[in-house]
Design a protein around this motif. Sequence first.
Motif, PDB file in Angstrom:
ATOM      1  N   MET A 156      92.577  51.761  90.371  1.00  8.71           N
ATOM      2  CA  MET A 156      93.095  51.355  91.733  1.00  8.71           C
ATOM      3  C   MET A 156      92.242  51.661  92.916  1.00  8.71           C
ATOM      4  O   MET A 156      91.981  50.700  93.806  1.00  8.71           O
ATOM      5  CB  MET A 156      94.306  52.401  92.058  1.00  8.71           C
ATOM      6  N   LEU A 157      91.518  52.469  92.800  1.00 11.29           N
ATOM      7  CA  LEU A 157      90.670  52.969  94.380  1.00 11.29           C
ATOM      8  C   LEU A 157      89.330  52.090  94.195  1.00 11.29           C
ATOM      9  O   LEU A 157      88.804  51.602  95.204  1.00 11.29           O
ATOM     10  CB  LEU A 157      90.389  54.350  94.184  1.00 11.29           C
ATOM     11  N   ILE A 158      88.775  51.797  92.796  1.00 12.61           N
ATOM     12  CA  ILE A 158      87.623  51.058  92.728  1.00 12.61           C
ATOM     13  C   ILE A 158      87.823  49.654  93.281  1.00 12.61           C
ATOM     14  O   ILE A 158      87.006  48.958  93.751  1.00 12.61           O
ATOM     15  CB  ILE A 158      87.222  51.150  91.533  1.00 12.61           C
ATOM     16  N   GLU A 159      89.016  49.052  93.135  1.00 15.83           N
ATOM     17  CA  GLU A 159      89.288  47.643  93.274  1.00 15.83           C
ATOM     18  C   GLU A 159      89.877  47.493  94.500  1.00 15.83           C
ATOM     19  O   GLU A 159      90.207  46.410  94.894  1.00 15.83           O
ATOM     20  CB  GLU A 159      90.258  47.120  92.012  1.00 15.83           C
ATOM     21  N   ASP A 161      90.940  46.631  97.961  1.00 15.97           N
ATOM     22  CA  ASP A 161      90.708  45.724  99.021  1.00 15.97           C
ATOM     23  C   ASP A 161      91.221  46.303 100.297  1.00 15.97           C
ATOM     24  O   ASP A 161      91.727  47.284 100.337  1.00 15.97           O
ATOM     25  CB  ASP A 161      91.020  44.228  99.019  1.00 15.97           C
ATOM     26  N   GLU A 162      90.806  45.679 101.397  1.00 16.98           N
ATOM     27  CA  GLU A 162      91.216  46.145 102.834  1.00 16.98           C
ATOM     28  C   GLU A 162      92.922  46.416 102.870  1.00 16.98           C
ATOM     29  O   GLU A 162      93.262  47.447 103.373  1.00 16.98           O
ATOM     30  CB  GLU A 162      90.636  45.237 103.946  1.00 16.98           C
ATOM     31  N   GLN A 163      93.664  45.383 102.418  1.00 15.03           N
ATOM     32  CA  GLN A 163      94.935  45.665 102.744  1.00 15.03           C
ATOM     33  C   GLN A 163      95.591  46.824 101.846  1.00 15.03           C
ATOM     34  O   GLN A 163      96.430  47.465 102.351  1.00 15.03           O
ATOM     35  CB  GLN A 163      95.538  44.313 101.934  1.00 15.03           C
ATOM     36  N   THR A 164      94.944  46.989 100.480  1.00 13.49           N
ATOM     37  CA  THR A 164      95.359  48.145  99.519  1.00 13.49           C
ATOM     38  C   THR A 164      95.203  49.543 100.388  1.00 13.49           C
ATOM     39  O   THR A 164      96.306  50.355 100.402  1.00 13.49           O
ATOM     40  CB  THR A 164      94.761  47.949  98.471  1.00 13.49           C
ATOM     41  N   LEU A 165      94.002  49.296 100.924  1.00 10.51           N
ATOM     42  CA  LEU A 165      93.382  50.663 101.946  1.00 10.51           C
ATOM     43  C   LEU A 165      94.621  50.869 102.868  1.00 10.51           C
ATOM     44  O   LEU A 165      94.972  52.276 103.004  1.00 10.51           O
ATOM     45  CB  LEU A 165      92.242  50.522 102.364  1.00 10.51           C
ATOM     46  N   GLN A 166      94.872  50.099 103.645  1.00 11.92           N
ATOM     47  CA  GLN A 166      95.854  50.246 104.687  1.00 11.92           C
ATOM     48  C   GLN A 166      97.228  50.512 104.305  1.00 11.92           C
ATOM     49  O   GLN A 166      97.438  51.626 104.709  1.00 11.92           O
ATOM     50  CB  GLN A 166      96.041  48.908 105.410  1.00 11.92           C
ATOM     51  N   ARG A 167      97.503  50.146 103.051  1.00  8.61           N
ATOM     52  CA  ARG A 167      98.888  50.532 102.562  1.00  8.61           C
ATOM     53  C   ARG A 167      98.852  52.119 101.922  1.00  8.61           C
ATOM     54  O   ARG A 167      99.658  53.056 102.142  1.00  8.61           O
ATOM     55  CB  ARG A 167      99.266  49.797 101.237  1.00  8.61           C
ATOM     56  N   LEU A 168      97.628  52.427 101.557  1.00  9.73           N
ATOM     57  CA  LEU A 168      97.441  53.983 101.111  1.00  9.73           C
ATOM     58  C   LEU A 168      97.476  54.643 102.222  1.00  9.73           C
ATOM     59  O   LEU A 168      97.902  55.887 102.356  1.00  9.73           O
ATOM     60  CB  LEU A 168      95.926  54.048 100.290  1.00  9.73           C
ATOM     61  N   TYR A 169      96.684  54.291 103.538  1.00  8.04           N
ATOM     62  CA  TYR A 169      96.709  55.213 104.587  1.00  8.04           C
ATOM     63  C   TYR A 169      97.972  55.355 105.265  1.00  8.04           C
ATOM     64  O   TYR A 169      98.483  56.395 105.663  1.00  8.04           O
ATOM     65  CB  TYR A 169      95.922  54.489 105.798  1.00  8.04           C
ATOM     66  N   ALA A 170      99.095  54.160 105.015  1.00  6.69           N
ATOM     67  CA  ALA A 170     100.251  54.294 105.711  1.00  6.69           C
ATOM     68  C   ALA A 170     101.129  55.239 105.023  1.00  6.69           C
ATOM     69  O   ALA A 170     101.773  55.969 105.536  1.00  6.69           O
ATOM     70  CB  ALA A 170     100.989  52.864 105.661  1.00  6.69           C
ATOM     71  N   LEU A 171     100.887  55.381 103.652  1.00  9.92           N
ATOM     72  CA  LEU A 171     101.573  56.462 102.741  1.00  9.92           C
ATOM     73  C   LEU A 171     101.287  57.790 103.293  1.00  9.92           C
ATOM     74  O   LEU A 171     102.234  58.771 103.377  1.00  9.92           O
ATOM     75  CB  LEU A 171     100.933  56.206 101.124  1.00  9.92           C
ATOM     76  N   ARG A 172      99.829  57.968 103.579  1.00  3.94           N
ATOM     77  CA  ARG A 172      99.565  59.245 103.866  1.00  3.94           C
ATOM     78  C   ARG A 172      99.993  59.615 105.199  1.00  3.94           C
ATOM     79  O   ARG A 172     100.554  60.758 105.374  1.00  3.94           O
ATOM     80  CB  ARG A 172      97.928  59.449 103.946  1.00  3.94           C
ATOM     81  N   ASP A 173     100.006  58.592 106.176  1.00  5.59           N
ATOM     82  CA  ASP A 173     100.810  58.938 107.574  1.00  5.59           C
ATOM     83  C   ASP A 173     102.218  59.172 107.484  1.00  5.59           C
ATOM     84  O   ASP A 173     102.766  59.850 108.104  1.00  5.59           O
ATOM     85  CB  ASP A 173     100.531  57.638 108.192  1.00  5.59           C
ATOM     86  N   ALA A 174     102.752  58.612 106.366  1.00  2.12           N
ATOM     87  CA  ALA A 174     104.497  59.170 106.319  1.00  2.12           C
ATOM     88  C   ALA A 174     104.492  60.555 105.740  1.00  2.12           C
ATOM     89  O   ALA A 174     105.464  60.818 105.314  1.00  2.12           O
ATOM     90  CB  ALA A 174     104.925  58.154 105.558  1.00  2.12           C
ATOM     91  N   GLY A 175     103.410  61.095 105.239  1.00  2.00           N
ATOM     92  CA  GLY A 175     103.312  62.516 104.687  1.00  2.00           C
ATOM     93  C   GLY A 175     103.404  62.637 103.142  1.00  2.00           C
ATOM     94  O   GLY A 175     103.849  63.592 102.587  1.00  2.00           O
ATOM     95  N   VAL A 176     103.267  61.315 102.482  1.00  2.00           N
ATOM     96  CA  VAL A 176     103.198  61.088 101.118  1.00  2.00           C
ATOM     97  C   VAL A 176     101.800  61.762 100.306  1.00  2.00           C
ATOM     98  O   VAL A 176     100.619  61.207 101.051  1.00  2.00           O
ATOM     99  CB  VAL A 176     103.417  60.047 100.577  1.00  2.00           C
TER     100      VAL A 176
END
Length: 279
Positions: A156-159, A161-176
């Motif tokens: 997941m992390l190796i592949e 892209d920018e959009q996926t990264l933004q979704r990951l950051y949004a998850l983290r911002d929500a406390g997940v």
Amino acid sequence: EAKRAGRNRVSYFTRSLQDDAERRMRLVADMHAAIEQAQFSLVYQPIVHIASGKVRKAEALIRWQHPERGHVSPADFIPIAEETGLILPIGDWVMRTGIKFARDLQARLGETVQISLNKSPVHLRNRKPGYPSVVELLAEYGVSGSLIAVEMTEGMLIEADEQTLQRLYALRDAGVQVSLDDFGTGYSSLSYLKKFDIDYLKIDQSFVRGLSAHSSERALCEAMIVMAHKLGIEVVAEGVETHEQLALLREAGCDYAQGYLFSRPLPAEHFEVWLRENG
Ligand code: C2E
Ligand code: MG
Ligand code: MG
Ligand code: MG
């Protein structure tokens, strides 16, 4: 070889490889029906804090009870769901069911048990209308992100892209919180752990299985734990089945353990009873 391996285990796929396409089509059709007919369920496996023995986390795992074939393993149908796009409705169902369970469990127990949900990379990457993000689902159900975690694999992390990264950051911002699943089986690049600000690393059960005093698995587990801790990441060992494995993991400083030694994954009601008695 693949054919023989297929025959030796109880599997959805029992006949020759020539029927592959046909069986896949059946499986895909059956999965459609399974979503409509509520044949899926989630089971929950306790994740034990080794030092205290307390259980404040559990992993949700999908189960499929097929009306004719009985239990179909997620290892068999998740990859096909990913290839055919069916992972979107299935993943959506998993996220909703897990989030609601975390909410209801907290309401009943009066304390937080973090539910860890497996998220397919395909599900995270392909965003389609009608399938809200985890962050949107949390808002829909009025649930705090701290009640859930998301498990992803290294690929997941190796592949990403920018959009996926933004979704990951949004998850983290929500406390997940985010766990890296099956660690050690893929590229195992520790630089990814730091770059993506992972919270937990899950040592794959293939390392835990061979764990004994003089095994190379022991050295590998110890090395993974030391490195993770240096990066501020906590470690969960998967597939812990024996007291010896647990003792070696404790000695190595492992934070959490999950496996049949404590409990098999349990249906929702049984999990709650188990928690009241053992948590
Ligand atoms: P995983 O996420 O690495 O899950 C751990 C697997 O190890 C589970 O198999 C669990 O039942 C099994 N396990 C737990 N303790 C022990 C133990 O002590 N000994 C042994 N031998 N096994 C143990 P399961 O439930 O068959 O799931 C297999 C894989 O299917 C999961 O691996 C995950 O990659 C995938 N999966 C399961 N549920 C979901 C889901 O809801 N969504 C997605 N996308 N994938 C899922
Ligand atoms: Mg997992
Ligand atoms: Mg795993
Ligand atoms: Mg962190």
